[in-house]
Design a protein around this motif. Structure first.
Motif, PDB file in Angstrom:
ATOM      1  N   ARG A 232       0.844  -1.182   0.000  1.00 34.42           N
ATOM      2  CA  ARG A 232       0.000   0.000   0.000  1.00 34.42           C
ATOM      3  C   ARG A 232       0.890   1.245   0.000  1.00 34.42           C
ATOM      4  N   GLU A 233       0.545   2.220  -0.826  1.00 33.79           N
ATOM      5  CA  GLU A 233       1.365   3.415  -0.935  1.00 33.79           C
ATOM      6  C   GLU A 233       0.535   4.683  -0.793  1.00 33.79           C
ATOM      7  N   PHE A 234       1.172   5.685  -0.249  1.00 36.33           N
ATOM      8  CA  PHE A 234       0.562   6.998  -0.070  1.00 36.33           C
ATOM      9  C   PHE A 234       0.354   7.661  -1.417  1.00 36.33           C
ATOM     10  N   VAL A 235      -0.816   8.251  -1.604  1.00 37.41           N
ATOM     11  CA  VAL A 235      -1.115   8.975  -2.838  1.00 37.41           C
ATOM     12  C   VAL A 235      -1.182  10.482  -2.585  1.00 37.41           C
ATOM     13  N   ALA A 236      -2.027  10.886  -1.665  1.00 32.94           N
ATOM     14  CA  ALA A 236      -2.193  12.306  -1.367  1.00 32.94           C
ATOM     15  C   ALA A 236      -2.847  12.457  -0.005  1.00 32.94           C
ATOM     16  N   GLY A 237      -2.594  13.589   0.625  1.00 33.11           N
ATOM     17  CA  GLY A 237      -3.180  13.852   1.934  1.00 33.11           C
ATOM     18  C   GLY A 237      -3.544  15.314   2.080  1.00 33.11           C
ATOM     19  N   ILE A 238      -4.488  15.568   2.968  1.00 34.57           N
ATOM     20  CA  ILE A 238      -4.920  16.940   3.230  1.00 34.57           C
ATOM     21  C   ILE A 238      -5.027  17.116   4.737  1.00 34.57           C
ATOM     22  N   SER A 239      -4.521  18.236   5.206  1.00 35.05           N
ATOM     23  CA  SER A 239      -4.473  18.465   6.641  1.00 35.05           C
ATOM     24  C   SER A 239      -5.847  18.795   7.205  1.00 35.05           C
ATOM     25  N   GLY A 240      -5.955  18.726   8.507  1.00 32.96           N
ATOM     26  CA  GLY A 240      -7.155  19.189   9.166  1.00 32.96           C
ATOM     27  C   GLY A 240      -7.414  20.637   8.778  1.00 32.96           C
TER      28      GLY A 240
END
Length: 124
Positions: A45-53
């Motif tokens: 499993r790999e990280f694609v994108a993230g968004i902060s609080g």
């Protein structure tokens, strides 16, 4: 507990677009970071994108930078992943995940809650 439900996956030709949605319910908060991960057959499993609080900061993996955009609508408790210029190598099961902190982390182990996944298949 937080429940996450992904939707929007499907089959698309190379060069096409899809928008994935991740709807959160339960003890969720707009202050929680949310990320998208993906897992192709026989791969980790790999990280694609993230968004902060709060949605102030975003981060994305090099392989998708410039093609994928993550966003959130806190009023709807939903996070989106807009995927453009899709390639066959983007084919995978896509998962959203959240953690009770505002900062985005790239490691899957940092996330406490996961959705069931949605499949994306890009044909050449």
């Amino acid at each position: 507990q937080v429940q996450l439900v992904e939707s929007g996956g499907g089959l698309v030709q190379a060069g096409g677009s899809l928008r994935l949605s991740c709807a959160a319910s339960g003890r969720t908060s707009s202050t929680y970071a949310v990320a998208w991960f993906r897992q192709a057959p026989e791969k980790e499993r790999e990280f694609v994108a993230g968004i902060s609080g709060g949605g102030i900061f975003t981060n994305s993996a090099g392989a998708v930078k410039g093609r994928f955009t993550i966003s959130r609508d806190n009023a709807k408790n939903t996070v989106y992943l807009q995927m453009n210029s899709l390639k066959p190598e983007d084919t995978a099961d896509y998962y959203c995940a959240t953690r009770p902190f505002a900062v985005v982390e790239n490691a899957a182990s940092k996330y406490d809650y996961w959705g069931q996944g949605t499949q994306v298949t890009v044909s050449s």
